[in-house]
Design a protein around this motif. Structure first.
Motif, PDB file in Angstrom:
ATOM      1  N   GLU A  25      31.387  36.213  -1.809  1.00 54.28           N
ATOM      2  CA  GLU A  25      30.128  36.950  -1.692  1.00 54.28           C
ATOM      3  C   GLU A  25      29.579  36.775  -0.277  1.00 54.28           C
ATOM      4  N   ASP A  29      26.284  37.026   2.347  1.00 55.96           N
ATOM      5  CA  ASP A  29      24.827  37.018   2.464  1.00 55.96           C
ATOM      6  C   ASP A  29      24.454  37.723   3.762  1.00 55.96           C
ATOM      7  N   ASP A  30      23.784  38.849   3.657  1.00 52.17           N
ATOM      8  CA  ASP A  30      23.439  39.630   4.851  1.00 52.17           C
ATOM      9  C   ASP A  30      22.464  38.893   5.760  1.00 52.17           C
ATOM     10  N   GLU A  31      21.638  38.017   5.197  1.00 50.71           N
ATOM     11  CA  GLU A  31      20.653  37.311   6.024  1.00 50.71           C
ATOM     12  C   GLU A  31      21.302  36.210   6.843  1.00 50.71           C
ATOM     13  N   THR A  32      22.123  35.393   6.211  1.00 49.40           N
ATOM     14  CA  THR A  32      22.756  34.280   6.935  1.00 49.40           C
ATOM     15  C   THR A  32      24.056  34.720   7.618  1.00 49.40           C
ATOM     16  N   GLU A  33      24.569  35.897   7.214  1.00 54.08           N
ATOM     17  CA  GLU A  33      25.857  36.394   7.696  1.00 54.08           C
ATOM     18  C   GLU A  33      26.964  35.373   7.427  1.00 54.08           C
ATOM     19  N   THR A  48      29.957  32.991   0.703  1.00 54.52           N
ATOM     20  CA  THR A  48      30.065  31.928  -0.292  1.00 54.52           C
ATOM     21  C   THR A  48      31.335  32.174  -1.092  1.00 54.52           C
TER      22      THR A  48
END
Length: 457
Positions: A132, A134-138, A141
């Motif tokens: 997966e 995460d667009d914010e943390t780039e 996971t």
């Protein structure tokens, strides 16, 4: 917070091994490399070349990855797949023939990887369940199951390299009436040896490399008759007595298959040589490559980096003339993107580059043009990195000579020899003709003078 970049490699087959080798090569030259973790669901590396007798599910209840069968010999010259920085001469310390069996090729790729000292980076019997982003943390996971310890864990990575190959999830078509067939029906993925079909009338559905090779192997091992059913055009080889081609199947009624030209035949077993699907069950749809098996899959910048998310990379996703050395070229380029040695263009520039190559690919009309296209693709990648350039035009020449050898005689092309593109060493003529050689073990292959009681006739 850990500031070291982390890279996940999914799969430790030839592509994943190439990625591991690429990072180790950079480290040995003095570069600082990221923390690299490779997940491999099998108990050892090698991917397709890691032969297992199992079909369906493995010892952990997971889908079997390898489509390798016991008596497979390379169906292309080893000189076309040789690593530029680890030659057959270096590994075997002697010339060997141009068409080694599977054990010998596994020994070669294993030898290079062992020499690199990268096995400690691989977590074996670890299957990736979910990736997966995460667009914010780039960051990604990655959820993984340890199959031995029955533990599920998640880890965070900055880059993901998908190197699981695309010859593991069978494409299984519907054929009218196949449910009435009383004999065995399997896909080529489940084929483990031709000896079991001795004396049988065998129908192979498909007209490409797997049908050709399984068909000839089955003929060699004593099948009573082999028929290959093609969809678009016949392979057109000068088949030996006992082997033929028919057009597409119209229907099956019990043990009888009727073809679209009105001919029919009775068969004891059917093998579906109908190809494989790009399938990555651990990836969400927006990261999942969907492509037919071709030389330039859509959505991948330079054939490796996911256009919609350039932190995700695919190795070996193409249809393949070149194999091991193409995986190297891809791995070295992806490594350099991750290390910052190569600069990633803007999304618009990447899209323009992809259109240029896609337009060129649409102009590929025959096998010769396809080989040259892939050679130019590899050349373009190597020119961006420090991977040793090699004579790609000579490899193209060898491929075309190989094609001509097969047309001349499908039973003897594996007896031909070629010079190494890397060292110039001429391959040795194998001690036994391929059609007569029923022992494909490494020990038998490397015998210089086979003992009389083991020579077949």
């Amino acid at each position: 917070m850990n500031s070291v970049k982390r890279v996940a490699i999914i799969g430790a087959g030839p592509s994943g091994m190439a990625a591991l080798r690429a990072f180790k090569s950079a480290e040995k030259s003095g570069s600082e490399i990221p923390e690299v973790v490779c997940y491999e669901k099998q108990d050892d590396w090698g991917g397709q070349w890691n032969f297992t007798w199992r079909t369906g599910t493995d010892g952990y209840g997971e889908p079997v990855h390898s489509s390798m069968y016991r008596n497979l010999w390379s169906n292309g010259p080893k000189e076309a797949l040789e690593f530029a920085e680890y030659t057959f001469d270096e590994h075997f310390n002697r010339p060997i023939s141009s068409y080694p069996p599977r054990e010998v090729l596994w020994d070669y790729i294993n030898g290079r990887a062992v020499q690199s000292g990268v096995k400690e980076l691989v977590r074996f019997a670890h299957v990736v369940r979910r990736v997966e982003f995460d667009d914010e943390t780039e960051q990604f996971t990655v959820t993984v199951d340890d199959l031995r310890e029955h533990v599920t864990s998640t880890e965070v990575f900055d880059e993901v390299i998908v190197s699981t190959g695309h010859f593991s999830f069978p494409n299984v078509p519907d054929i009218a009436g196949i449910e009435t067939f009383p004999g065995e029906v399997i896909h080529a993925h489940e084929f483990r040896g031709a000896e079991r079909f001795a004396g049988q009338r065998l129908l192979l559905v498909g007209g490409s490399y797997s049908a050709e090779d399984i068909g000839i192997q089955s003929h060699k091992m004593g099948a009573r008759h082999v028929t290959m059913s093609y969809r678009s055009r016949p392979q057109g080889f000068a088949w030996p007595d006992g082997v033929d081609e028919r057009p597409q199947i119209d229907r099956i009624d019990g043990g009888v298959a009727t073809f679209i030209d009105g001919s029919s035949g009775e068969f004891d077993a059917i093998i579906l040589c109908t190809g494989y699907l790009h399938h990555y069950p651990f990836l969400p749809e927006h990261l999942h490559l969907r492509s037919p098996n071709n030389l330039y899959p859509g959505g991948l910048y330079r054939g490796v980096t996911w256009q919609a998310n350039p932190h995700l990379h695919y190795l070996g996703a193409q249809d393949q003339w070149f194999t091991f050395n193409m995986f190297d070229a891809q791995a070295w380029y992806v490594r350099d993107l991750i290390l910052g040695r190569a600069q990633l263009p803007s999304a618009d520039e990447r899209a323009a580059h992809m259109r240029q190559w896609a337009d060129r690919y649409r102009g590929v009309e025959d096998d010769a043009a396809a080989v040259r296209f892939q050679a130019d693709y590899i050349r373009d990648l190597i020119e961006q990195t420090d991977y040793p350039m090699f004579d790609l035009d000579e490899v193209v020449r060898i491929f075309l000579e190989w094609k001509a050898d097969k047309k001349r005689n499908i039973l003897t092309y594996r007896d031909q020899v070629y010079p190494s593109v890397m060292t110039g060493t001429m391959a040795a003529v194998h001690h036994t003709r391929w059609i007569d050689e029923l022992d494909d073990s490494r020990e038998r292959y490397l015998e210089s003078q086979p003992t009389a009681d083991r020579v077949t006739s």
